[in-house]
Enzyme design. Structure first.
Site, short mmCIF file in Angstrom:
data_model
loop_
_atom_site.label_atom_id
_atom_site.label_comp_id
_atom_site.label_asym_id
_atom_site.label_seq_id
_atom_site.Cartn_x
_atom_site.Cartn_y
_atom_site.Cartn_z
N CYS A 86 -5.82 3.41 -4.88
CA CYS A 86 -5.26 4.13 -5.98
C CYS A 86 -4.23 3.61 -6.62
O CYS A 86 -4.29 2.99 -7.42
CB CYS A 86 -5.44 5.70 -5.53
N HIS A 87 -2.96 4.20 -6.31
CA HIS A 87 -1.65 3.74 -6.98
C HIS A 87 -1.29 2.43 -6.25
O HIS A 87 -0.19 1.96 -6.46
CB HIS A 87 -0.66 4.82 -7.19
#
Length: 202
Positions: free
Chosen positions: A106-107
């Protein structure tokens, strides 16, 4: 899994994305890895939904000779803090230079951007940071999964669909020098059941 891939570390901070931490935590141990959890000052930190990540080491003590694999769970708030730790950024650079595996969810790729290791690569991540990836000199890839040779990124967008393409056994183990960035849609752990599984990496 190959015998020389037995030491892994998950690096995280307060307000990580719970399911992106939980699944690698159990899956790596199931695969026989000796797993450490690194946080600043070796503090126990909580995910957005209250899951505790009980640290086994301080990020200040990270050494590239100690690990074969890094996992960077997502969580925008967590990454905002962790990417400010110079010791973590230096560690990622050293691991990249040693051609170790760096996996981000994700991040998670934000740490790779801060470490300057995405330039010239194909990468994926949560769509809200696609401009950050492009500005870091990488090609943003929006695809279910991708795998190339050398330091690279291999996204997972729909784990359930990806599972049918894999195999089990040593052929599906990680190759040294592979950089993996995982992009996962959906907020729940079942969507992650193929992340870091033997059937995912082929």
């Amino acid at each position: 899994m190959e015998q020389n891939f037995k030491k892994a570390v998950i690096i995280t901070g307060p307000r990580f994305q719970d399911h992106e931490y939980i699944y690698p935590y159990y899956r790596l141990q199931e695969a026989g890895f000796k797993l450490d959890i690194a946080t600043k000052n070796k503090e126990t930190v909580l995910g957005d939904f209250g899951t505790p990540a009980v640290a086994t080491m301080d990020t200040a003590d990270l050494k590239n000779a100690d690990f074969d694999l890094i996992v960077l769970p997502g969580g925008a708030k967590a990454l905002e803090k962790v990417r400010q730790e110079k010791v973590v950024i230096d560690f990622l650079k050293e691991m990249h230079d040693k051609k170790r595996i760096i996996a981000g969810v994700c991040h998670g790729p934000q740490l790779m951007i801060s470490a300057g290791i995405l330039k010239g690569k194909r990468a994926t991540a949560y769509y809200s940071i696609k401009d950050d990836i492009r500005n870091a000199g990488a090609e943003y890839v929006d695809a279910p999964r991708e795998r190339l040779r050398g330091p690279l990124c291999g996204p997972i967008r729909e784990p359930a669909r990806s599972a049918s393409k894999g195999t089990s056994g040593s052929q599906s183990s990680f190759n040294r020098g592979t950089l993996i960035v995982a992009f996962v849609m959906g907020p729940f752990a079942p969507r992650l059941r193929c992340f870091l599984s033997r059937r995912m990496i082929i």
